[in-house]
Design a protein around this motif. Structure first.
Motif, PDB file in Angstrom:
ATOM      1  N   ILE A 364       0.733  -1.231  -0.187  1.00 36.00           N
ATOM      2  CA  ILE A 364       0.016  -0.044   0.089  1.00 36.00           C
ATOM      3  C   ILE A 364       0.780   1.192   0.057  1.00 36.00           C
ATOM      4  O   ILE A 364       1.693   1.492   0.874  1.00 36.00           O
ATOM      5  CB  ILE A 364      -0.850   0.174   1.213  1.00 36.00           C
ATOM      6  CG1 ILE A 364      -1.778  -1.371   1.119  1.00 36.00           C
ATOM      7  CG2 ILE A 364      -1.806   1.126   1.408  1.00 36.00           C
ATOM      8  CD1 ILE A 364      -2.646  -1.325   2.398  1.00 36.00           C
ATOM      9  N   ILE A 365       0.483   2.248  -0.644  1.00 36.92           N
ATOM     10  CA  ILE A 365       1.106   3.374  -0.847  1.00 36.92           C
ATOM     11  C   ILE A 365      -0.049   4.701  -0.692  1.00 36.92           C
ATOM     12  O   ILE A 365      -0.860   4.673  -1.349  1.00 36.92           O
ATOM     13  CB  ILE A 365       1.680   3.923  -2.232  1.00 36.92           C
ATOM     14  CG1 ILE A 365       2.910   2.837  -2.327  1.00 36.92           C
ATOM     15  CG2 ILE A 365       2.240   5.399  -2.485  1.00 36.92           C
ATOM     16  CD1 ILE A 365       3.676   3.111  -3.695  1.00 36.92           C
ATOM     17  N   GLU A 366       0.142   5.263   0.301  1.00 40.26           N
ATOM     18  CA  GLU A 366      -0.911   6.166   0.846  1.00 40.26           C
ATOM     19  C   GLU A 366      -0.683   7.539   0.194  1.00 40.26           C
ATOM     20  O   GLU A 366       0.551   8.059   0.483  1.00 40.26           O
ATOM     21  CB  GLU A 366      -0.952   6.327   2.478  1.00 40.26           C
ATOM     22  CG  GLU A 366      -2.130   7.222   2.706  1.00 40.26           C
ATOM     23  CD  GLU A 366      -2.344   7.146   4.232  1.00 40.26           C
ATOM     24  OE1 GLU A 366      -2.852   6.089   4.739  1.00 40.26           O
ATOM     25  OE2 GLU A 366      -1.861   8.125   5.132  1.00 40.26           O
ATOM     26  N   LEU A 367      -1.380   8.382  -0.544  1.00 40.86           N
ATOM     27  CA  LEU A 367      -1.222   9.634  -0.959  1.00 40.86           C
ATOM     28  C   LEU A 367      -2.447  10.341  -0.602  1.00 40.86           C
ATOM     29  O   LEU A 367      -3.278  10.122  -0.039  1.00 40.86           O
ATOM     30  CB  LEU A 367      -1.213   9.275  -2.492  1.00 40.86           C
ATOM     31  CG  LEU A 367      -0.483   8.307  -3.362  1.00 40.86           C
ATOM     32  CD1 LEU A 367      -0.794   8.286  -4.729  1.00 40.86           C
ATOM     33  CD2 LEU A 367       0.929   8.947  -3.179  1.00 40.86           C
ATOM     34  N   GLU A 368      -1.948  11.702  -0.620  1.00 39.55           N
ATOM     35  CA  GLU A 368      -3.079  12.722  -0.275  1.00 39.55           C
ATOM     36  C   GLU A 368      -4.262  12.764  -0.902  1.00 39.55           C
ATOM     37  O   GLU A 368      -5.453  12.978  -0.667  1.00 39.55           O
ATOM     38  CB  GLU A 368      -2.586  14.199  -0.161  1.00 39.55           C
ATOM     39  CG  GLU A 368      -1.214  14.344   0.863  1.00 39.55           C
ATOM     40  CD  GLU A 368      -0.938  15.818   0.724  1.00 39.55           C
ATOM     41  OE1 GLU A 368      -1.393  16.661   0.042  1.00 39.55           O
ATOM     42  OE2 GLU A 368       0.084  16.127   1.562  1.00 39.55           O
ATOM     43  N   ASN A 369      -3.944  12.261  -2.341  1.00 39.72           N
ATOM     44  CA  ASN A 369      -5.137  12.258  -3.143  1.00 39.72           C
ATOM     45  C   ASN A 369      -4.803  11.293  -4.289  1.00 39.72           C
ATOM     46  O   ASN A 369      -3.665  11.200  -4.664  1.00 39.72           O
ATOM     47  CB  ASN A 369      -5.588  13.815  -3.819  1.00 39.72           C
ATOM     48  CG  ASN A 369      -4.608  14.244  -4.715  1.00 39.72           C
ATOM     49  OD1 ASN A 369      -3.584  14.727  -4.375  1.00 39.72           O
ATOM     50  ND2 ASN A 369      -4.938  14.363  -6.143  1.00 39.72           N
ATOM     51  N   ILE A 370      -5.851  10.777  -5.206  1.00 44.51           N
ATOM     52  CA  ILE A 370      -5.665  10.200  -6.323  1.00 44.51           C
ATOM     53  C   ILE A 370      -6.806  10.503  -7.093  1.00 44.51           C
ATOM     54  O   ILE A 370      -7.803  11.225  -6.707  1.00 44.51           O
ATOM     55  CB  ILE A 370      -6.065   8.283  -5.928  1.00 44.51           C
ATOM     56  CG1 ILE A 370      -7.365   8.215  -5.428  1.00 44.51           C
ATOM     57  CG2 ILE A 370      -4.666   8.014  -4.934  1.00 44.51           C
ATOM     58  CD1 ILE A 370      -7.541   6.665  -5.098  1.00 44.51           C
ATOM     59  N   PRO A 371      -6.682  10.188  -8.422  1.00 41.22           N
ATOM     60  CA  PRO A 371      -7.696  10.605  -9.342  1.00 41.22           C
ATOM     61  C   PRO A 371      -9.004  10.108  -9.053  1.00 41.22           C
ATOM     62  O   PRO A 371      -9.182   8.748  -8.720  1.00 41.22           O
ATOM     63  CB  PRO A 371      -7.186  10.114 -10.736  1.00 41.22           C
ATOM     64  CG  PRO A 371      -5.686  10.050 -10.602  1.00 41.22           C
ATOM     65  CD  PRO A 371      -5.423   9.748  -9.193  1.00 41.22           C
ATOM     66  N   SER A 372     -10.180  10.678  -9.348  1.00 38.12           N
ATOM     67  CA  SER A 372     -11.535  10.242  -9.037  1.00 38.12           C
ATOM     68  C   SER A 372     -11.930   9.473  -9.963  1.00 38.12           C
ATOM     69  O   SER A 372     -11.877   9.708 -11.170  1.00 38.12           O
ATOM     70  CB  SER A 372     -12.362  11.591  -8.599  1.00 38.12           C
ATOM     71  OG  SER A 372     -13.677  11.052  -8.248  1.00 38.12           O
ATOM     72  N   LEU A 373     -12.439   8.289  -9.883  1.00 38.40           N
ATOM     73  CA  LEU A 373     -13.116   7.171 -10.676  1.00 38.40           C
ATOM     74  C   LEU A 373     -14.534   7.632 -10.932  1.00 38.40           C
ATOM     75  O   LEU A 373     -15.234   7.474 -10.120  1.00 38.40           O
ATOM     76  CB  LEU A 373     -12.507   5.959 -10.367  1.00 38.40           C
ATOM     77  CG  LEU A 373     -11.229   5.675 -10.115  1.00 38.40           C
ATOM     78  CD1 LEU A 373     -10.873   4.264  -9.699  1.00 38.40           C
ATOM     79  CD2 LEU A 373     -10.303   5.902 -11.212  1.00 38.40           C
ATOM     80  N   ASN A 374     -14.853   7.689 -12.306  1.00 39.53           N
ATOM     81  CA  ASN A 374     -16.268   7.858 -12.440  1.00 39.53           C
ATOM     82  C   ASN A 374     -17.219   6.864 -12.598  1.00 39.53           C
ATOM     83  O   ASN A 374     -16.652   5.773 -13.241  1.00 39.53           O
ATOM     84  CB  ASN A 374     -16.500   8.762 -13.792  1.00 39.53           C
ATOM     85  CG  ASN A 374     -17.866   9.366 -13.973  1.00 39.53           C
ATOM     86  OD1 ASN A 374     -18.904   8.882 -13.695  1.00 39.53           O
ATOM     87  ND2 ASN A 374     -17.675  10.680 -14.685  1.00 39.53           N
ATOM     88  N   ASN A 375     -18.245   6.559 -11.753  1.00 36.21           N
ATOM     89  CA  ASN A 375     -19.234   5.410 -11.754  1.00 36.21           C
ATOM     90  C   ASN A 375     -19.643   5.079 -13.434  1.00 36.21           C
ATOM     91  O   ASN A 375     -20.259   4.117 -13.563  1.00 36.21           O
ATOM     92  CB  ASN A 375     -20.155   5.360 -10.811  1.00 36.21           C
ATOM     93  CG  ASN A 375     -19.731   5.340  -9.499  1.00 36.21           C
ATOM     94  OD1 ASN A 375     -18.440   5.303  -9.118  1.00 36.21           O
ATOM     95  ND2 ASN A 375     -20.668   5.519  -8.459  1.00 36.21           N
ATOM     96  N   SER A 376     -19.961   6.200 -14.014  1.00 32.80           N
ATOM     97  CA  SER A 376     -20.297   6.066 -15.467  1.00 32.80           C
ATOM     98  C   SER A 376     -19.477   5.589 -16.340  1.00 32.80           C
ATOM     99  O   SER A 376     -19.817   5.720 -17.694  1.00 32.80           O
ATOM    100  CB  SER A 376     -21.130   7.409 -15.700  1.00 32.80           C
ATOM    101  OG  SER A 376     -20.344   8.243 -15.893  1.00 32.80           O
TER     102      SER A 376
END
Length: 777
Positions: A364-376
């Motif tokens: 696991i690599i913990e980051l402050e943010n990752i790209p948001s994944l779109n449900n559609s």
């Protein structure tokens, strides 16, 4: 009384016989107020001691005026005497001084013997408006620089005297009254870029000179070490004060998979060596990294995560790998990625382990943010600065809440959804992932195309012939450009370089046994381009832009017009039309019989006077930017069309539509012409060359047409124009232009690296070529 005069004359004569006393350092503009803090340092560069009784210091403004006369004081060989005002501590003599600051004209300071037969003069500033004399009893023409407040003028080395102030004196940022002068240099490494080639490392280094002191050729060294062993050392070219230079070094590629690379700039007078060393752990096998599994639709309150796989046998060191989604959200991965392991990116490592206890904590690599994944439906691109490593996408039909979408085939970019939450496997191999052969390829452009092909044999192949074929898609012709014999038991990366092809579209097919992978390379344009623009329609008609796609895959693009950005997901249709509103879309669909799926809305208003358009393809390796010209179409209601979508934008590739309707949205352009490669050739002969040996650089042309117009301009590495070997010169057939190595002023240029820019206009086609050239001593 007579005896005392004889003694005085004897001392004076001894002093004149050993006239080796010079002004060694001068502080005429101390920090803050000048009063009380001016000083001058004298130095005896001879072999005998000198008594300075009766010697004078004079200050030059409008003329030289007396400032101070020495009483009896002896200065021994190699020693200093400091004459200063009361505010300067540790001076040998305190007195009032009145040095000028060269505010409006050259000023000076002069040391003279009692008889005036010997002088040492320093003139400093920009213009000798008062005609001050130098030590040759002539109006001075050589001046030391006017130093910033708080600095001094210093001889480097101590005592050197050519009677040329511009040569003898340098700006000293940290004055040293009473001590040896040290040339102050503050070099720093700004940036290093390393390209791993087949047999060597190509190392680009940008070196800054943070001081005002010029560093001449041969005074500074660039040292390169591999695993603490020096492997390369070379002299740097001139580095002017407060400027930079670029240098390229080639060293033999080490046999190990990774190494510690150190790049150091060295100068014996370095003021601040802290920023002179750049070091990194270098992966000699090109980066191969896959997006393996995504978790796009977590339950409420839970987190998304992204899984990567490093198939290499070596760890991937921190290398600013960027991960971005189709909406432009991104994150940088600046941590080491372990070899042959799955890596999970998330924002809360503890919560991830609690939900998926089988996930190894080390993965696991913990980051402050990752790209948001779109449900559609969405997509991700994984890239370094210059190279697309991997890209994937999934559709809305692939998404199930609390389930992953996974990669079943490494050679497929489409992720498939899982039916059961329990099947998600962060940090571990995916279910049903095939263990047999798969390959992955990347292409990076520098001055060549650098191919990197990763092969996982799955233990089904041990020995085979590997080849690469280059296929010109436009001319429909191909040739094998690389072959080698492989002997491998598990995984292997094949790296090699090939020349950059001409403008167009090329497929590179990597083959071994019955397996093959094809990567398409777009030279000077995108797989999706702006193909037609209607910016000045008839009254009541809509504005629109047409895009043309050369690929059938899903592609996410960003269209940027001035300050407005429009993001679209293209589904692989040849033509896509973008207009302003839904009503305008309906009007275009009706008038031109367009498929509703190929018409999008959200286009901002277009300027009739021309506007800059930028097109970015988030899963491509290039972007396109150009400004359309209203002169391309002067008739209202007539669109501008791209002549050939496979060629770069510009005046040569755009013109007005000639269709009776005035435009052709959704279909082939009315002015479309097939691709015609230019056969003209430009070559340099005698590069490098030396004007100091009466050599010339020859620029040879082989034209396709009968004649052409050419401009040749030489630039230095700061972008300044040095010379114009040709200006709008007409050449014919096989012609030659030469450069004699002289500047615009008719003087021979300094040895070093330069850039030659050639602009060729032939039969309406414009060609621009930039070639590095070298001038020797």
């Amino acid at each position: 009384m007579k005896k005392h005069w004889l003694t005085f004359l004897f001392v004076v004569m001894i002093g004149l016989l050993n006239c080796n006393i010079v002004i060694n350092e001068l502080c005429y503009d101390p920090a803050g107020s000048d009063e009380g803090y001016e000083w001058i340092e004298l130095y005896n560069n001879g072999n005998e001691e000198v008594n300075l009784i009766g010697w004078n210091i004079s200050t030059g403004g409008a003329d030289f005026n007396h400032d101070y006369t020495f009483t009896s004081i002896i200065i021994r060989p190699g020693r200093f005497i400091v004459v200063a005002e009361d505010g300067v501590e540790n001076a040998h003599i305190h007195t009032n001084l009145d040095f000028q600051n060269a505010t409006d004209a050259v000023d000076g300071v002069r040391l003279s013997s009692p008889s005036g037969d010997y002088t040492d003069t320093i003139l400093y500033g920009d213009a000798n408006l008062n005609n001050l004399f130098d030590d040759n009893q002539a109006v001075g023409t050589s001046f030391a620089p006017d130093v910033p407040q708080g600095c001094s003028l210093a001889r480097i080395p101590n005592g050197s005297d050519t009677n040329l102030c511009s040569e003898d004196f340098l700006t000293c940022l940290n004055p040293t009254p009473g001590y040896c002068n040290v040339r102050e240099v503050d070099l720093a490494i700004k940036a290093v870029d390393v390209v791993v080639l087949e047999d060597s490392l190509k190392i680009f280094t940008v070196i800054l000179n943070l001081s005002t002191t010029n560093v001449d050729n041969s005074e500074a060294l660039l040292r390169i070490s591999i695993d603490n062993t020096l492997v390369s050392q070379k002299e740097l070219s001139n580095v002017d004060g407060l400027s930079s230079i670029n240098t390229v070094s080639y060293i033999e590629k080490p046999e190990n998979e990774s190494c510690i690379l150190e790049v150091e700039v060295f100068h014996s007078g370095e003021l601040n060596p802290v920023d002179n060393l750049w070091t990194t752990q270098l992966l000699l096998t090109p980066i191969q990294l896959f997006i393996s599994e995504l978790f796009p639709a977590p339950l409420t309150g839970e987190q998304e995560w992204i899984e990567l796989y490093n198939p290499l046998k070596s760890a991937i060191p921190p290398s600013n790998i960027c991960l971005n989604d189709w909406s432009g959200n991104s994150c940088l991965i600046t941590k080491t990625l372990p070899p042959q392991e799955y890596i999970v990116l998330c924002t809360d490592s503890l919560a991830l382990v609690q939900k998926f206890p089988e996930c190894p904590g080390a993965a696991i690599i913990e980051l402050e943010n990752i790209p948001s994944l779109n449900n559609s439906g969405d997509g991700l691109c994984l890239r370094t600065v210059n190279t697309l490593l991997d890209s994937v996408y999934y559709l809305s039909s692939d998404v199930v809440y609390d389930c992953s979408v996974i990669r079943l085939e490494y050679n497929s970019n489409h992720l498939t959804g899982l039916a059961q939450p329990s099947a998600s496997s962060p940090g571990q191999s995916n279910p049903n992932t095939p263990a047999d052969l798969h390959i992955q390829a990347t292409i990076r452009e520098t001055d060549t195309l650098n191919h990197s092909v990763f092969i996982n044999t799955g233990n089904v192949i041990t020995d085979c012939l590997f080849s690469c074929t280059e296929f010109d898609v436009l001319l429909e012709s191909g040739t094998t450009i690389y072959e080698t014999y492989l002997s491998v038991s598990d995984t292997l990366t094949v790296s090699f370089s090939t020349p950059i092809p001409n403008e167009g579209v090329y497929d590179y097919t990597y083959s071994f046994q019955d397996y093959a992978l094809t990567k398409r390379w777009y030279q000077d344009f995108l797989p999706t381009v702006v193909n037609e623009i209607q910016y000045d329609p008839l009254v009541g008609k809509p504005e629109w832009i047409e895009l043309f796609s050369t690929q059938s895959e899903i592609c996410h693009i960003q269209l940027i017009i001035s300050q407005d950005t429009l993001s679209l997901e293209l589904t692989g249709q040849d033509y896509t039309v973008i207009t302003g509103s839904a009503n305008e879309a309906d009007e275009l669909i009706s008038e031109y019989t367009l498929n509703p799926d190929q018409v999008f809305t959200g286009l901002p208003n277009l300027n009739n006077q021309g506007e800059t358009i930028r097109l970015k393809c988030l899963n491509g390796n290039k972007e396109e930017i150009f400004t359309y010209n209203p002169n391309w179409s002067s008739t209202k209601g007539v669109s501008i069309e791209r002549i050939n979508p496979y060629l770069s934008p510009g005046d040569h590739n755009w013109s007005a539509c000639i269709d009776v309707q005035g435009s052709t949205p959704g279909t082939e352009n009315s002015i479309f012409r097939e691709y015609t490669p230019a056969s003209s050739n430009i070559e340099l002969e005698n590069n490098p060359f030396s004007p100091y040996r009466n050599e010339k650089l020859f620029i040879k042309f082989q034209l396709k047409s009968a004649s052409a117009t050419v401009d040749c301009t030489v630039y230095d590495l700061k972008g300044r124009i040095v010379a114009h070997p040709a200006r709008q010169q007409i050449i014919t057939g096989d012609d030659v232009i030469f450069w004699n190595g002289k500047s615009k002023q008719g003087k021979k240029v300094l040895p070093g690296a330069y850039l030659l820019l050639i602009k060729l206009e032939e039969a309406g086609k414009h060609t621009k070529k930039q070639i590095p050239i070298a001038v020797g001593k």
